[in-house]
Design a protein around this motif. Structure first.
Motif, short mmCIF file in Angstrom:
data_model
loop_
_atom_site.label_atom_id
_atom_site.label_comp_id
_atom_site.label_asym_id
_atom_site.label_seq_id
_atom_site.Cartn_x
_atom_site.Cartn_y
_atom_site.Cartn_z
N UNK B 97 0.83 -1.17 -0.07
CA UNK B 97 -0.05 0.05 0.18
C UNK B 97 0.65 1.37 -0.04
N UNK B 98 0.15 2.35 -0.11
CA UNK B 98 1.05 3.90 -0.69
C UNK B 98 1.73 4.06 0.72
N UNK B 99 0.96 4.30 1.85
CA UNK B 99 1.41 4.95 3.20
C UNK B 99 2.73 4.56 3.60
N UNK B 100 3.18 3.13 3.63
CA UNK B 100 4.41 2.66 4.08
C UNK B 100 5.37 3.02 2.81
N UNK B 101 5.13 3.01 1.40
CA UNK B 101 5.96 3.51 0.35
C UNK B 101 6.32 4.82 0.39
N UNK B 102 5.24 5.58 0.78
CA UNK B 102 5.69 7.07 0.81
C UNK B 102 6.54 7.47 2.06
N UNK B 103 6.34 6.81 3.04
CA UNK B 103 7.01 6.98 4.63
C UNK B 103 8.37 6.52 4.34
N UNK B 104 8.69 5.29 3.84
CA UNK B 104 10.08 4.69 3.76
C UNK B 104 10.82 5.61 2.84
N UNK B 105 10.40 6.24 1.43
CA UNK B 105 11.16 6.96 0.71
C UNK B 105 11.39 8.12 1.20
N UNK B 106 10.73 8.79 1.87
CA UNK B 106 10.91 10.14 2.33
C UNK B 106 12.10 9.80 3.50
N UNK B 107 11.92 8.86 4.35
CA UNK B 107 12.65 8.65 5.33
C UNK B 107 14.29 8.62 4.59
N UNK B 108 14.13 7.85 3.57
CA UNK B 108 15.48 7.22 3.05
C UNK B 108 16.14 8.40 2.41
N UNK B 109 15.55 9.39 1.78
CA UNK B 109 16.42 10.40 1.06
C UNK B 109 16.59 11.54 2.42
N UNK B 110 15.86 11.67 3.18
CA UNK B 110 16.26 12.50 4.39
C UNK B 110 17.36 12.34 5.00
N UNK B 111 17.53 10.87 5.22
CA UNK B 111 18.62 10.26 6.05
C UNK B 111 19.75 10.45 5.08
N UNK B 112 19.63 9.84 3.85
CA UNK B 112 20.60 9.74 2.95
C UNK B 112 21.43 11.33 3.09
N UNK B 113 20.74 12.12 3.03
CA UNK B 113 21.16 13.49 2.80
C UNK B 113 22.29 14.03 4.15
N UNK B 114 22.06 13.21 5.19
CA UNK B 114 22.82 13.43 6.46
C UNK B 114 23.91 12.42 6.75
#
Lengths: 85, 145
Positions: B97-114
């Motif tokens: 489902x979309x909710x976990x896909x959106x959350x995981x994607x945002x988490x990954x790019x936010x943490x990749x940055x730091x």
């Protein structure tokens, strides 16, 4: 103790080398000790570490703090805050 | 799947792979592109720490999997010299489902940055410089801790 030290981005440019093999003096036990020893080795190192608040470190490719032990480390890296993505 | 490469990144190809992942009902992506800064930026070079980069990205993938029930994760980061319009990074997640896909994607790019050891070097009309880290990136990454 024989260890590889790596530098990245503007720290690499200031140090004048991407990496080097060094023998750490016996009293060097932490990341902070490594920095304190390196800056005594020449102007280029003093320039690389001139902004301590912008220096990040890794020991054996894991993020490290100033207190992290370097005893037995094979690779220590220094770099500015990351800017990928 | 983690990849660090000098070649161009093809988001369409990556999305196709995610959509074909077993159990996929939703695919979310983040695509980072080199800005032209109103014509001021000529080129952007990405330096990284080979070995640690892959370890850091694999750790983020493992953390995302521990937090959300996701299917496939694809992180592709380009390194070397690129020009405005080039894709720097692709992050894609498939899930039922979309909710976990959106959350995981945002988490990954936010943490990749730091968390991932990459550094940007800009060549512009006014000269060349290493890009400074942004406080806003730290704040976004901290939300996930």
């Amino acid at each position: 103790m024989d260890v590889t030290i790596k530098y990245f981005a503007w720290m690499r440019e200031r140090a004048g080398t991407p990496e080097e093999r060094v023998v750490l003096p016996a009293h060097v036990a932490t990341v902070a000790d490594v920095v304190a020893w390196l800056v005594t080795r020449g102007e280029n190192y003093a320039a690389a570490f001139a902004k301590p608040h912008l220096v990040r470190a890794a020991v054996d490719q894991d993020s490290a703090s100033h207190e992290t032990s370097v005893l037995g480390a094979r690779e220590i890296a220094f770099f500015p805050p990351v800017t990928g993505g | 799947m983690i990849r660090v490469q000098t070649g161009i990144v093809d988001p369409g190809e990556e999305i196709g792979q995610l959509a074909r992942a077993a159990g996929a009902g939703a695919v979310t992506t983040f695509v980072g592109v080199v800005r032209d800064e109103g014509g001021a930026l000529l080129a952007l070079t990405l330096e990284h720490y080979p070995g640690m980069t892959e370890r850091a990205l694999e750790a983020l993938e493992a953390e995302a999997r521990a937090r959300w029930p996701v299917g496939d994760i694809r992180i592709v980061h380009r390194v070397g010299r690129m020009v405005p319009g080039d894709v720097i990074v692709f992050v894609g997640v498939s899930a039922i489902h979309r909710a976990e896909a959106f959350a995981a994607c945002e988490f990954l790019i936010d943490r990749l940055k730091t968390d991932a050891p990459f550094w940007k070097f800009e060549e512009g009309r006014e000269g060349a410089r290493w890009v400074d880290a942004r406080d806003g990136d730290d704040a976004r990454a901290k939300r996930w801790r």
